[in-house]
Design a protein around this motif. Structure first.
Motif, short mmCIF file in Angstrom:
data_model
loop_
_atom_site.label_atom_id
_atom_site.label_comp_id
_atom_site.label_asym_id
_atom_site.label_seq_id
_atom_site.Cartn_x
_atom_site.Cartn_y
_atom_site.Cartn_z
N VAL A 1 0.83 -1.20 0.00
CA VAL A 1 0.00 0.00 0.00
C VAL A 1 0.86 1.26 0.00
O VAL A 1 0.65 2.18 -0.79
N TYR A 2 1.87 1.30 0.88
CA TYR A 2 2.71 2.49 1.01
C TYR A 2 4.12 2.28 0.48
O TYR A 2 4.95 3.20 0.56
N TYR A 3 4.40 1.11 -0.04
CA TYR A 3 5.73 0.80 -0.56
C TYR A 3 5.57 -0.35 -1.55
O TYR A 3 4.56 -1.05 -1.57
N SER A 4 6.57 -0.53 -2.37
CA SER A 4 6.55 -1.64 -3.32
C SER A 4 6.73 -2.96 -2.57
O SER A 4 7.47 -3.03 -1.58
N VAL A 5 6.07 -4.02 -3.04
CA VAL A 5 6.20 -5.32 -2.38
C VAL A 5 7.63 -5.84 -2.51
O VAL A 5 8.05 -6.71 -1.73
N GLU A 6 8.40 -5.32 -3.46
CA GLU A 6 9.81 -5.73 -3.58
C GLU A 6 10.61 -5.31 -2.36
O GLU A 6 11.71 -5.82 -2.11
N THR A 7 10.09 -4.35 -1.58
CA THR A 7 10.77 -3.91 -0.36
C THR A 7 10.68 -4.95 0.74
O THR A 7 11.53 -4.98 1.65
N LEU A 8 9.69 -5.82 0.68
CA LEU A 8 9.44 -6.79 1.75
C LEU A 8 10.50 -7.88 1.78
O LEU A 8 11.12 -8.19 0.75
N PRO A 9 10.71 -8.49 2.95
CA PRO A 9 11.56 -9.69 3.01
C PRO A 9 10.99 -10.79 2.12
O PRO A 9 9.79 -10.79 1.81
N GLY A 10 11.83 -11.73 1.76
CA GLY A 10 11.43 -12.76 0.81
C GLY A 10 10.17 -13.50 1.18
O GLY A 10 9.27 -13.69 0.34
N TRP A 11 10.04 -13.92 2.46
CA TRP A 11 8.87 -14.72 2.85
C TRP A 11 7.60 -13.89 2.83
O TRP A 11 6.53 -14.40 2.50
N LEU A 12 7.70 -12.59 3.15
CA LEU A 12 6.51 -11.74 3.06
C LEU A 12 6.17 -11.43 1.60
O LEU A 12 5.00 -11.24 1.26
N ARG A 13 7.20 -11.38 0.75
CA ARG A 13 6.94 -11.16 -0.68
C ARG A 13 6.14 -12.32 -1.25
O ARG A 13 5.26 -12.13 -2.10
N VAL A 14 6.44 -13.52 -0.79
CA VAL A 14 5.65 -14.69 -1.22
C VAL A 14 4.21 -14.55 -0.74
O VAL A 14 3.26 -14.80 -1.50
N ALA A 15 4.03 -14.11 0.50
CA ALA A 15 2.68 -13.94 1.04
C ALA A 15 1.90 -12.86 0.29
O ALA A 15 0.67 -12.93 0.19
N SER A 16 2.60 -11.87 -0.26
CA SER A 16 1.91 -10.79 -0.97
C SER A 16 1.15 -11.29 -2.19
O SER A 16 0.15 -10.69 -2.60
N HIS A 17 1.59 -12.42 -2.76
CA HIS A 17 0.89 -12.97 -3.92
C HIS A 17 -0.47 -13.54 -3.55
O HIS A 17 -1.29 -13.81 -4.44
N LEU A 18 -0.72 -13.72 -2.25
CA LEU A 18 -2.00 -14.28 -1.80
C LEU A 18 -3.04 -13.19 -1.52
O LEU A 18 -4.17 -13.49 -1.16
N SER A 19 -2.65 -11.94 -1.69
CA SER A 19 -3.57 -10.82 -1.43
C SER A 19 -4.06 -10.22 -2.74
O SER A 19 -3.25 -9.75 -3.56
N PRO A 20 -5.38 -10.19 -2.97
CA PRO A 20 -5.89 -9.53 -4.19
C PRO A 20 -5.52 -8.06 -4.27
O PRO A 20 -5.37 -7.51 -5.36
N ALA A 21 -5.34 -7.43 -3.10
CA ALA A 21 -5.00 -6.00 -3.08
C ALA A 21 -3.65 -5.73 -3.74
O ALA A 21 -3.43 -4.65 -4.29
N THR A 22 -2.74 -6.69 -3.68
CA THR A 22 -1.42 -6.52 -4.31
C THR A 22 -1.58 -6.25 -5.81
O THR A 22 -0.95 -5.32 -6.35
N TYR A 23 -2.40 -7.02 -6.45
CA TYR A 23 -2.58 -6.90 -7.90
C TYR A 23 -3.40 -5.65 -8.24
O TYR A 23 -3.12 -4.98 -9.25
N LEU A 24 -4.39 -5.32 -7.42
CA LEU A 24 -5.18 -4.11 -7.65
C LEU A 24 -4.29 -2.87 -7.59
O LEU A 24 -4.37 -1.99 -8.46
N LEU A 25 -3.45 -2.79 -6.57
CA LEU A 25 -2.55 -1.64 -6.45
C LEU A 25 -1.57 -1.57 -7.61
O LEU A 25 -1.30 -0.49 -8.15
N ARG A 26 -1.05 -2.71 -8.01
CA ARG A 26 -0.06 -2.72 -9.09
C ARG A 26 -0.68 -2.25 -10.41
O ARG A 26 -0.07 -1.46 -11.14
#
Length: 286
Positions: free
Chosen positions: A207-232
Motif C-alpha cells: 500500500v505504502y511501498y513496493s512489495v519488492e521492499t518486503l523480506p522474501g517470505w513476506l513477498r511470497v505472502a503478498s501474492h495471496l492478497s488480491p489487493a497486491t494486484y489491484l494496487l499494481r
C-alpha cells in the motif's frame, strides 16, 4: 403446487426474486448508515487526514532534496494512490466483514439469519453496498485531498483503472465474506480478528511501498492478497498509461481470486452459520 412442508430457504428462488432480495439488503445497509451518519463523518475525516498525512511525507522528501524531478512527482502519486486505494479497501472490507457485528449491535442478528432468505442475495447485497459505499467515500476523500498536491494525471489510462477497480472489487468481496465468518464464530473477539486480517493485508499488499521492499517470505505472502494486484494495476494505469493488454496477467489473477473466493466464502459462511445456530452463538455478545 409448492410443498409448504419444505422450509422456504430450501426452495429455489427465481433469479428475479434473488436480485430483488439482494437489492433490499443494499437499501437496508444504506438506511443503516443514514441512521449512523455521524460515524460516516468520523471515517471520512479519518480517511482525509490519513491520506494527507501519508502523502505529505513525499512532499517533505521533495522539500529536503531527497528526491527530485520526475521521481518527486512519481513518489507523491505513488503514495496518493496507495492511501486512496487503502481507504477504499478498508471501507469495503469493513462493510462486508462486519455484517455480523452490525447485526449484533442492532439486535437483529436472529431475525436476519433465521428469516427465509437465501444467504447468497444477503451476502452479495451487503457486498454490493460495501463496494458502492467504498467508492463514494473514496471519491470524496480524493476530491478533498487532490487540491493539496500538484498531481499530473495526463498519463493516466482511465479505462484500465476502471476495469481494475471493477475486477479487484469482485476479488475483495470473497475476502470480505471470509473475514465476516470470524465474528460469527468468535462473538467475543471476532471483530478484533477481522481488523487483524485487514492489518495483514495492509502489510503485505504494498500500500505504502513496493512489495519488492518486503523480506522474501513476506513477498511470497503478498501474492495471496488480491489487493497486491489491484494496487499494481492502478499504479501502472495512472502513472504509466498502461493498457488493458499490458496488465492482462494481473487482471486475470484478480478475476481468478473472484471466481474462487466468492463461492468458497459463501459456502464457508453458511457452514459457520449452521454451527453458530447449533451452539447458540448468534445472539451472544461475550
Amino acid at each position: 403446487m409448492t410443498d409448504l412442508r419444505i422450509p422456504a430457504p430450501a426452495r429455489r428462488f427465481p433469479l428475479g426474486r434473488q436480485l430483488n432480495l439482494g437489492w433490499a439488503f443494499v437499501e437496508r445497509q444504506t438506511n443503516l448508515w443514514k441512521r449512523h451518519w455521524a460515524w460516516e463523518i468520523v471515517w471520512l475525516v479519518y480517511g482525509v487526514v490519513n491520506t494527507l498525512a501519508i502523502t505529505f511525507i513525499a512532499k517533505q522528501l521533495v522539500a529536503d532534496g531527497v528526491v527530485k524531478g520526475r521521481q518527486a512527482d512519481d513518489l507523491i502519486l505513488f503514495l496518493l494512490i496507495g492511501t486512496l486505494v487503502w481507504a477504499y479497501l478498508s471501507a469495503v472490507l469493513d462493510d462486508i466483514s462486519l455484517v455480523v457485528t452490525w447485526e449484533r449491535w442492532e439486535g437483529t442478528i436472529e431475525h436476519t439469519l433465521m428469516a427465509p432468505v437465501p444467504r447468497v442475495p444477503h451476502l452479495v447485497g451487503t457486498a454490493v453496498f460495501g463496494v458502492l459505499h467504498g467508492l463514494a467515500r473514496t471519491a470524496l476523500i480524493m476530491a478533498i485531498a487532490l487540491p493539496f498536491f500538484a498531481v499530473d494525471l495526463t498519463h493516466a489510462s482511465w479505462t484500465t483503472a476502471i476495469v481494475a477497480i471493477a475486477v479487484g472489487s469482485l476479488s475483495l468481496i470473497g475476502l470480505g465474506i471470509l473475514t465476516g465468518v470470524l465474528p460469527l464464530l468468535y462473538p467475543e473477539r471476532g471483530e478484533q480478528l477481522s481488523f487483524m486480517v485487514q492489518a495483514v493485508v495492509l502489510l503485505i499488499s504494498g500500500v505504502y511501498y513496493s512489495v519488492e521492499t518486503l523480506p522474501g517470505w513476506l513477498r511470497v505472502a503478498s501474492h495471496l492478497s488480491p489487493a497486491t494486484y489491484l494496487l499494481r494495476v492502478l499504479r501502472a494505469a495512472l502513472m504509466r498509461r498502461a493498457t488493458l493488454g499490458d496488465e492482462a496477467a494481473d487482471l486475470v489473477i484478480m478475476a481468478g481470486f473472484a471466481v474462487a473466493l466468492i463461492p468458497v466464502s459463501i459456502a464457508v459462511f453458511c457452514a459457520a452459520e449452521r454451527w453458530a445456530k447449533k451452539t447458540g452463538r448468534l445472539k451472544r455478545q461475550g
